[in-house]
Design a protein around this motif. Sequence first.
Motif, short mmCIF file in Angstrom:
data_model
loop_
_atom_site.label_atom_id
_atom_site.label_comp_id
_atom_site.label_asym_id
_atom_site.label_seq_id
_atom_site.Cartn_x
_atom_site.Cartn_y
_atom_site.Cartn_z
N THR A 138 0.83 -1.20 0.00
CA THR A 138 0.00 0.00 0.00
C THR A 138 0.87 1.25 0.00
O THR A 138 0.42 2.31 -0.42
N CYS A 139 2.11 1.12 0.46
CA CYS A 139 3.04 2.26 0.46
C CYS A 139 4.22 2.04 -0.50
O CYS A 139 4.75 3.00 -1.05
N HIS A 140 4.66 0.80 -0.65
CA HIS A 140 5.84 0.49 -1.45
C HIS A 140 5.44 -0.26 -2.72
O HIS A 140 4.75 -1.26 -2.64
N TYR A 142 7.04 -1.74 -6.51
CA TYR A 142 8.19 -1.91 -7.40
C TYR A 142 8.12 -0.91 -8.55
O TYR A 142 9.14 -0.34 -8.95
N ASP A 143 6.93 -0.65 -9.07
CA ASP A 143 6.77 0.25 -10.21
C ASP A 143 7.20 1.68 -9.88
O ASP A 143 7.66 2.41 -10.76
N ALA A 144 7.04 2.08 -8.62
CA ALA A 144 7.37 3.46 -8.23
C ALA A 144 8.82 3.60 -7.75
O ALA A 144 9.27 4.71 -7.49
N MET A 145 9.54 2.49 -7.62
CA MET A 145 10.91 2.55 -7.10
C MET A 145 11.87 3.09 -8.15
O MET A 145 11.80 2.72 -9.32
N ASP A 146 12.76 3.96 -7.71
CA ASP A 146 13.84 4.45 -8.57
C ASP A 146 15.08 3.68 -8.13
O ASP A 146 15.75 4.05 -7.17
N PHE A 147 15.36 2.60 -8.82
CA PHE A 147 16.46 1.73 -8.43
C PHE A 147 17.80 2.46 -8.41
O PHE A 147 18.68 2.16 -7.60
N ASP A 148 17.96 3.46 -9.28
CA ASP A 148 19.22 4.22 -9.33
C ASP A 148 19.47 5.01 -8.05
O ASP A 148 20.61 5.34 -7.73
N GLN A 149 18.40 5.34 -7.32
CA GLN A 149 18.53 6.11 -6.08
C GLN A 149 18.74 5.20 -4.86
O GLN A 149 18.97 5.69 -3.76
N GLN A 150 18.64 3.91 -5.05
CA GLN A 150 18.79 2.97 -3.94
C GLN A 150 20.24 2.59 -3.74
O GLN A 150 21.09 2.82 -4.60
N GLY A 151 20.51 2.01 -2.59
CA GLY A 151 21.85 1.51 -2.31
C GLY A 151 22.21 0.38 -3.26
O GLY A 151 21.33 -0.20 -3.91
N ARG A 152 23.47 0.04 -3.31
CA ARG A 152 23.95 -0.96 -4.28
C ARG A 152 23.28 -2.31 -4.09
O ARG A 152 22.91 -2.98 -5.05
N SER A 153 23.11 -2.71 -2.86
CA SER A 153 22.49 -4.01 -2.60
C SER A 153 21.05 -4.03 -3.10
O SER A 153 20.61 -4.98 -3.77
N ALA A 154 20.29 -2.99 -2.78
CA ALA A 154 18.89 -2.92 -3.22
C ALA A 154 18.80 -2.82 -4.74
O ALA A 154 17.89 -3.40 -5.34
N GLN A 155 19.73 -2.11 -5.36
CA GLN A 155 19.74 -2.00 -6.82
C GLN A 155 19.87 -3.38 -7.47
O GLN A 155 19.28 -3.63 -8.52
N ARG A 156 20.65 -4.26 -6.85
CA ARG A 156 20.82 -5.62 -7.37
C ARG A 156 19.65 -6.52 -7.01
O ARG A 156 19.19 -7.32 -7.82
N ARG A 157 19.18 -6.41 -5.78
CA ARG A 157 18.21 -7.38 -5.27
C ARG A 157 16.77 -7.12 -5.71
O ARG A 157 16.02 -8.07 -5.95
N GLU A 166 9.37 -12.81 -5.80
CA GLU A 166 9.46 -12.71 -4.35
C GLU A 166 8.59 -11.56 -3.85
O GLU A 166 8.26 -10.64 -4.59
N THR A 167 8.25 -11.63 -2.58
CA THR A 167 7.45 -10.59 -1.97
C THR A 167 8.28 -9.89 -0.90
O THR A 167 9.34 -10.38 -0.49
N CYS A 168 7.83 -8.75 -0.43
CA CYS A 168 8.60 -7.90 0.49
C CYS A 168 9.14 -8.68 1.69
O CYS A 168 10.31 -8.55 2.06
N ILE A 169 8.28 -9.49 2.31
CA ILE A 169 8.65 -10.15 3.56
C ILE A 169 9.74 -11.20 3.35
O ILE A 169 10.41 -11.60 4.30
#
Length: 192
Positions: A138-140, A142-157, A166-169
């Motif tokens: 409801t808040c997060h 994938y479509d709204a995420m800017d992967f370039d603004q995320q940390g390196r690990s999140a950019q990959r994962r 996979e799901t958030c949890i």
Amino acid sequence: MMKKIYLAFAGVFVLGFASYGAMNVVFDYTNEMEFCTSCHSMKINYEEYKETAHYNNASGVRATCSDCHVPKEFVPKVTAKIIAVKDIYHEFLGNFAVSSEIKNDPEAYLAHFEANRWRMANIVWDKMKANDSAECRTCHSYDAMDFDQQGRSAQRRHPRAIADGETCIDCHKGVAHHEPMEPLVSKAELPY
């Protein structure tokens, strides 16, 4: 005769509308942070939550208990509220998961809570896995995420998580409360 039928329908409509309104008032009240954390059994969870980015962050946006634990859709919300009634019942009886002797001894209560944390966390994780982390989404998104603004690990994962379904949890189990350690299996429980 028709007038009585119309009056009956009008009465049913008014009663239904009033019931729905009353139910929403109760739901809104029981979704408030103050209500959720008023129970003794939620004090540990509340203190942990206050240490997370969902409580204190640069943007000033705060997710509350209900944002993560109560579905937004009507039928799942009603189901969650019905299930939660047992927790409120046991809290009022003073026996929510512990005896009154343990409840009044902070060290014994913490030990009991920690001994049951893995089991309790898995109940929530299983629910979130089953509903594709609907409350998170409801808040997060994938479509709204800017992967370039995320940390390196999140950019990959994150792209890999999308591709793997996979799901958030699956990755964010310790995001709002301390993630419990999986209990060690005793030698007696080993299959060999």
